[in-house]
Write an enzyme that holds these catalytic residues in place. Structure first.
Site, short mmCIF file in Angstrom:
data_model
loop_
_atom_site.label_atom_id
_atom_site.label_comp_id
_atom_site.label_asym_id
_atom_site.label_seq_id
_atom_site.Cartn_x
_atom_site.Cartn_y
_atom_site.Cartn_z
N GLU A 165 0.80 -1.24 0.00
CA GLU A 165 0.00 0.00 0.00
C GLU A 165 0.83 1.29 0.00
O GLU A 165 0.59 2.19 0.80
CB GLU A 165 -0.96 0.02 1.19
CG GLU A 165 -2.13 -0.94 1.05
CD GLU A 165 -3.22 -0.69 2.10
OE1 GLU A 165 -2.99 0.10 3.04
OE2 GLU A 165 -4.29 -1.30 1.99
N GLU A 374 -5.88 -8.52 0.40
CA GLU A 374 -6.64 -8.17 1.60
C GLU A 374 -8.07 -7.88 1.21
O GLU A 374 -8.33 -7.13 0.27
CB GLU A 374 -6.07 -6.94 2.32
CG GLU A 374 -4.75 -7.14 3.03
CD GLU A 374 -4.29 -5.88 3.77
OE1 GLU A 374 -5.15 -5.07 4.18
OE2 GLU A 374 -3.07 -5.71 3.93
#
Length: 477
Positions: A165, A374
């Site tokens: 991320e 995720e």
């Protein structure tokens, strides 16, 4: 797009679950581990404390046994940089031994390890020495760490992620405790994006040299942005959010391309983000095997005039709906809510169809296999008579898996899907009030208690899903 025939998930599909080191391991000063930037954040709020978390460091065998009992196909975990290099420079063999033990324990249960090299935690010594990710010095230190991981674990680990991320790290400057207050925030964001992208590209090349059969990619957050209306201003605002928030950094690693209107936007603000030819050569040499991303929600954007006052985005820290801070970036976009979708208590939209949309967007843009590394629902969970009933999480996961299967029907090459998280972890922005796990960890923000594990109803639902390889849609002809 509807399908006359429903296709099955391929054999060998990686049905997994995930965690991150600083959120799950605890033992933050044991066996030679150094302090990370996340450890330094301890005590800065009521819930961010890395000292114990779920105590995976001491309980990994118990947790991996639960994974084996479930029939989990893959487990994604991150390596704590400060266990391997406590000060960023000096190797700590105790850290190597810990991850060796985890990998071997996973393989004992036929669970495929996926290793995230960097997931928000780096040595605080590097932050103090040169500002962490803001400095080019980070490239050499990151690559030393990555090389050690490849050489020590590459004989048993096939799947790798370079950085988790990076776009959220730069969007939320306090997320990793690495922002330098005396640096212009836009300058900081674009330099960190550059350094992280170069690290990913170099690590991908290095991995392919060291581990011949490895599969490696970078991981991003990707909540697609919808326009608030059919107004052209709102459509353009949604494009801006996708391009500036997400695609700019992805394009560097996956297309070796700098978006020209991103360059022009910063140029007008006196910031030159054009990369050197040397940087571009590094990016052009990179050949990722897949793109990975975390999917939880979608966003909505509307037009934002230049005269608007800038507002940085902020998380909902209370768990009371309506507490989120939507961003306002003058001349680009401003965020807003979506009245058409249900929201979690933390103001994240619940949008299963958005998963299929995001898969289509990424596969069309980059033409490489995709991994969802995720996906999950943060919620208030309660123990009742020794059990945890979480039908809301089961419903969330079921609807997302259905859309995932429809994406497979669309012809998208998807390699894996990982629930966040396997056990309850310390949420970066909400501690243990906001729980994601398939397995409950009996503790609170103020007390670790006994850290007892309780399998939630969603654990048993996922166990049944794995038995049918995720194929839960009717196979109509």
């Amino acid at each position: 797009m509807e399908h006359r025939k429903i296709h099955s998930f391929p054999e060998g599909f990686l049905w997994g679950a995930a965690t991150a080191a600083y959120q799950v391991e605890g033992a933050y000063r044991e066996d030679g581990k150094g302090l990370s930037n996340q450890d330094i954040l301890n005590g800065t709020n009521a819930f961010h404390d890395t000292a114990v978390t779920a105590d995976f460091y001491h309980r990994y065998k118990e947790d991996i046994a639960l994974m084996g009992e479930m029939g989990l196909k893959s487990f994604r975990f991150s390596v704590a940089w400060t266990r391997i290099y406590p000060d960023g420079k000096t190797l700590n063999r105790k850290g190597i031994e810990f991850y060796d033990d985890i990998i071997n324990e996973l393989l004992k249960y036929n669970i495929e390890p996926m290793v995230t090299i960097y997931h928000f935690d780096h040595p605080y010594e590097l932050q103090k020495a040169y500002g962490g990710w803001y400095s080019d010095c980070m490239i050499e230190d990151y690559l030393r760490f990555a090389r050690t991981c490849f050489e020590e674990f590459g004989d048993r680990v096939k799947y790798w992620l370079t950085i988790c991320e990076q776009n959220n790290i730069v969007l939320y400057p306090d997320l990793i405790g690495g922002y330098l207050e005396d640096v212009d925030i836009d300058t900081w964001r674009m330099q960190v994006t550059r350094v992280m992208s170069l690290c990913s590209a170099k690590a991908i090349n290095m991995c392919h040299e060291i581990i011949k059969d490895a599969k490696i990619g970078a991981s991003y957050s990707f909540p697609p942005s919808y326009p608030a209306s059919s107004s052209p201003d709102d459509v353009l605002a949604a494009m801006n959010e996708n391009d500036f928030r997400d695609f700019y950094g992805m394009d560097l690693v996956y297309r070796a391309r700098q978006n020209p209107w991103v360059i022009r936007y910063y140029e007008e603000r006196g910031i030159d983000i054009r990369l050197t030819e040397e940087d571009m050569e590094i990016l052009r040499s990179c050949r990722p095997d897949f793109i990975a991303y975390n999917y939880y929600r979608t966003n909505v954007a509307k037009g934002c005039p230049l005269e608007s006052g800038q507002i940085q985005p902020g998380f909902n820290l209370t768990g009371k709906k309506g507490s989120i801070t939507y961003p306002v970036f003058p001349g680009l976009y401003q965020g807003t809510g979506n009245a058409a979708l249900e929201k979690s208590d933390w103001d994240w939209t619940i949008d299963p169809e958005g998963l299929r949309i995001s898969l289509r967007m990424l596969y069309d843009r980059y033409a490489v296999p995709v991994m969802i590394v995720e996906n999950g629902l943060g919620a208030y969970d309660q123990v009742e008579d020794g059990k945890v009933h979480d039908p809301y999480r089961i419903e969330y996961l079921k609807k997302h898996v259905e859309q995932l299967q429809l994406a497979v029907c669309d012809g998208i090459e998807v390699w894996g899907y990982y629930v966040w998280s396997f056990v309850d972890v310390m949420s970066t922005s909400n501690g243990y009030n906001k729980r994601y796990g398939l397995v409950y960890v009996d503790r609170t923000d103020s007390s670790p208690k006994e850290l007892k594990r309780i399998c939630k109803d969603s654990y048993y639902w996922y166990q049944e899903l794995l038995k049918v390889n995720g194929n839960i849609l009717d196979r109509r002809e």
